[in-house]
Design a protein around this motif. Structure first.
Motif, PDB file in Angstrom:
ATOM      1  N   GLN A 127      -7.498 -17.734   8.812  1.00  0.00           N
ATOM      2  CA  GLN A 127      -8.750 -17.506   8.110  1.00  0.00           C
ATOM      3  C   GLN A 127      -8.768 -15.897   8.291  1.00  0.00           C
ATOM      4  OE1 GLN A 127     -12.055 -18.939  10.740  1.00  0.00           O
ATOM      5  NE2 GLN A 127     -13.714 -17.548   9.855  1.00  0.00           N
ATOM      6  N   VAL A 128      -9.256 -15.331   7.502  1.00  0.00           N
ATOM      7  CA  VAL A 128      -9.433 -13.686   7.348  1.00  0.00           C
ATOM      8  C   VAL A 128     -10.680 -13.075   7.585  1.00  0.00           C
ATOM      9  CG1 VAL A 128      -7.309 -13.584   6.234  1.00  0.00           C
ATOM     10  CG2 VAL A 128      -9.573 -13.388   4.651  1.00  0.00           C
TER      11      VAL A 128
ATOM     12  N   GLY B 283      -6.171  -6.847  11.842  1.00  0.00           N
ATOM     13  CA  GLY B 283      -5.881  -7.193  10.389  1.00  0.00           C
ATOM     14  C   GLY B 283      -4.570  -6.070  10.215  1.00  0.00           C
ATOM     15  N   ASN B 284      -4.750  -4.675  10.838  1.00  0.00           N
ATOM     16  CA  ASN B 284      -3.598  -3.644  10.765  1.00  0.00           C
ATOM     17  C   ASN B 284      -2.801  -3.775  11.390  1.00  0.00           C
ATOM     18  OD1 ASN B 284      -4.742  -2.914  13.383  1.00  0.00           O
ATOM     19  ND2 ASN B 284      -5.900  -1.140  12.617  1.00  0.00           N
TER      20      ASN B 284
ATOM     21  N   GLU C  27     -10.447  -8.678  11.336  1.00  0.00           N
ATOM     22  CA  GLU C  27      -9.417  -9.518  11.925  1.00  0.00           C
ATOM     23  C   GLU C  27      -8.835 -10.858  11.330  1.00  0.00           C
ATOM     24  OE1 GLU C  27     -10.451  -8.922  16.941  1.00  0.00           O
ATOM     25  OE2 GLU C  27     -11.494 -10.371  15.759  1.00  0.00           O
ATOM     26  N   VAL C  28      -7.837 -11.301  11.978  1.00  0.00           N
ATOM     27  CA  VAL C  28      -7.180 -12.715  11.279  1.00  0.00           C
ATOM     28  C   VAL C  28      -6.935 -13.523  12.086  1.00  0.00           C
ATOM     29  CG1 VAL C  28      -5.248 -13.399   9.934  1.00  0.00           C
ATOM     30  CG2 VAL C  28      -6.119 -10.806   9.732  1.00  0.00           C
TER      31      VAL C  28
ATOM     32  N   GLU D 119       2.355 -16.570   5.296  1.00  0.00           N
ATOM     33  CA  GLU D 119       3.229 -16.266   6.667  1.00  0.00           C
ATOM     34  C   GLU D 119       3.207 -14.883   7.053  1.00  0.00           C
ATOM     35  OE1 GLU D 119       6.748 -18.335   5.733  1.00  0.00           O
ATOM     36  OE2 GLU D 119       5.934 -20.333   5.494  1.00  0.00           O
ATOM     37  N   VAL D 120       3.082 -14.709   8.394  1.00  0.00           N
ATOM     38  CA  VAL D 120       2.780 -13.330   8.888  1.00  0.00           C
ATOM     39  C   VAL D 120       3.535 -13.240  10.172  1.00  0.00           C
ATOM     40  CG1 VAL D 120       0.516 -13.107   7.620  1.00  0.00           C
ATOM     41  CG2 VAL D 120       0.575 -13.839  10.009  1.00  0.00           C
ATOM     42  N   PHE D 121       3.754 -11.969  10.556  1.00  0.00           N
ATOM     43  CA  PHE D 121       4.031 -11.654  11.917  1.00  0.00           C
ATOM     44  C   PHE D 121       3.162 -10.244  12.233  1.00  0.00           C
ATOM     45  CE2 PHE D 121       6.725  -9.280   9.322  1.00  0.00           C
ATOM     46  CZ  PHE D 121       7.108  -8.074  10.075  1.00  0.00           C
TER      47      PHE D 121
END
Length: 325
Positions: free
Chosen positions: A71-72, A102-103, A29-30, A84-86
């Motif tokens: 955090q990852v 994460g996926n 997870e992230v 930077e993510v979505f």
């Protein structure tokens, strides 16, 4: 951290904003600092306890998230803090921080701002999965989109046109239909004052439509199914009207048509590789300027109730977004 909390099922007015403990990511997870989370119609059902799945109380609503990785987990290799993510979560997005699988978390294109990124994955992911994987929409076919000015509906109009279909947009007002025309609709039906079945027949010279995209359900479902062509595909996307229609199954027999369920969330979780491939195709189209999410309004986290009320009251064209931090 601040979060919108649903302590009991009910209207959006029953939601509260509280300081809660920050979540901790697992190995796959992230942890993301949420910059924006869009509002989707299922959010209004989840907080009322009317959705297909009921989270355990208390919970935080919100699925379509964009933000910055904090955090990852040790088994996540494609992301690092600061990215930077979505992406997509089952719930938890109306908060300053959220844990994401994460996926189901992707790097955000640099040119895409956070409100647009938060408006992208669920609307376009649902609609592309529906049209490509479930409806098998082909170039030259005719697509009917119900609820065409909403988040997933407008994405379906835009994608259907991009995929080479003739697109008929159906919605409840001329103002909403004008927006659909801007997004590529060839023809429109105002089903608040036009007979849906008869208008479909007129616009297709009696043939019917090849694919129906239906996120609305209710009273429009049966006339839309009756308006399908031989071997048409009727896509069951959702029930924004509130009523789950009871369909006479003899219609499927008489038309040789298929009634096909579309549940993008389960598709994304069960077949992450296929979902990733779809997401990459959508990103390429966005990067080429071929997709443009329509943002109706942006609300601060403290006004989340107002955003949900606007969605429930059918005031939204395209997407509304909550800025969380």
């Amino acid at each position: 951290m601040k979060a919108v909390v649903c302590k009991e099922f009910g209207p959006p007015s029953s939601l509260v904003i509280e300081d809660v403990q920050s979540p901790v990511p697992g190995e796959k997870e992230v942890l993301v600092q949420v910059k924006a989370c869009s509002v989707n119609f299922p959010d209004t059902l989840i907080v009322q306890g009317l959705y297909q799945f009921k989270p355990e109380l208390p919970f935080t609503p919100g699925s379509d998230v964009a933000g910055i990785v904090k955090q990852v987990g040790e088994k996540v290799t494609h992301l690092r803090p600061g990215d930077e993510v979505f992406g997509f979560v089952m719930h938890g997005g109306y908060a300053e921080e959220v844990v994401m699988p994460g996926n189901a978390c992707f790097k955000k294109p640099p040119m895409m701002d956070f409100p647009v990124a938060a408006s992208f994955m669920m609307a376009y992911g649902t609609s592309y999965h529906a049209l490509k994987d479930r409806g098998k929409l082909q170039e030259g076919e005719t697509l009917l989109v119900l609820g065409a000015s909403g988040g997933v509906g407008l994405a379906a109009v835009e994608l259907g046109k991009l995929m080479g279909a003739k697109v008929i947009a159906a919605a409840s007002s001329d103002e909403k239909l004008n927006l659909c025309k801007e997004y590529g609709a060839d023809e429109t039906i105002n089903y608040s004052k036009e007979d849906l079945k008869n208008r479909i027949k007129e616009l297709t010279n009696g043939k019917g439509v090849d694919v129906v995209y239906d996120p609305v359900g209710g009273a429009y479902a049966e006339p839309a199914l009756r308006g399908t062509a031989w071997e048409g595909r009727y896509l069951v996307v959702g029930f924004a009207a509130g009523d789950i229609p009871k369909i006479p199954l003899n219609l499927a027999l008489l038309k040789g048509c298929a009634i096909v369920g579309v549940f993008w969330g389960s598709f994304a979780m069960k077949t992450p590789q296929k979902n990733l491939e779809n997401a990459m195709e959508l990103m390429q189209w966005y990067g080429a300027g071929k997709l443009k999410p329509h943002i109706h309004k942006i609300y601060p986290l403290d006004e989340s109730k107002d955003a949900l009320h606007a969605m429930m009251n059918r005031e939204v064209r395209g997407k509304v977004v909550i800025e969380c931090s």
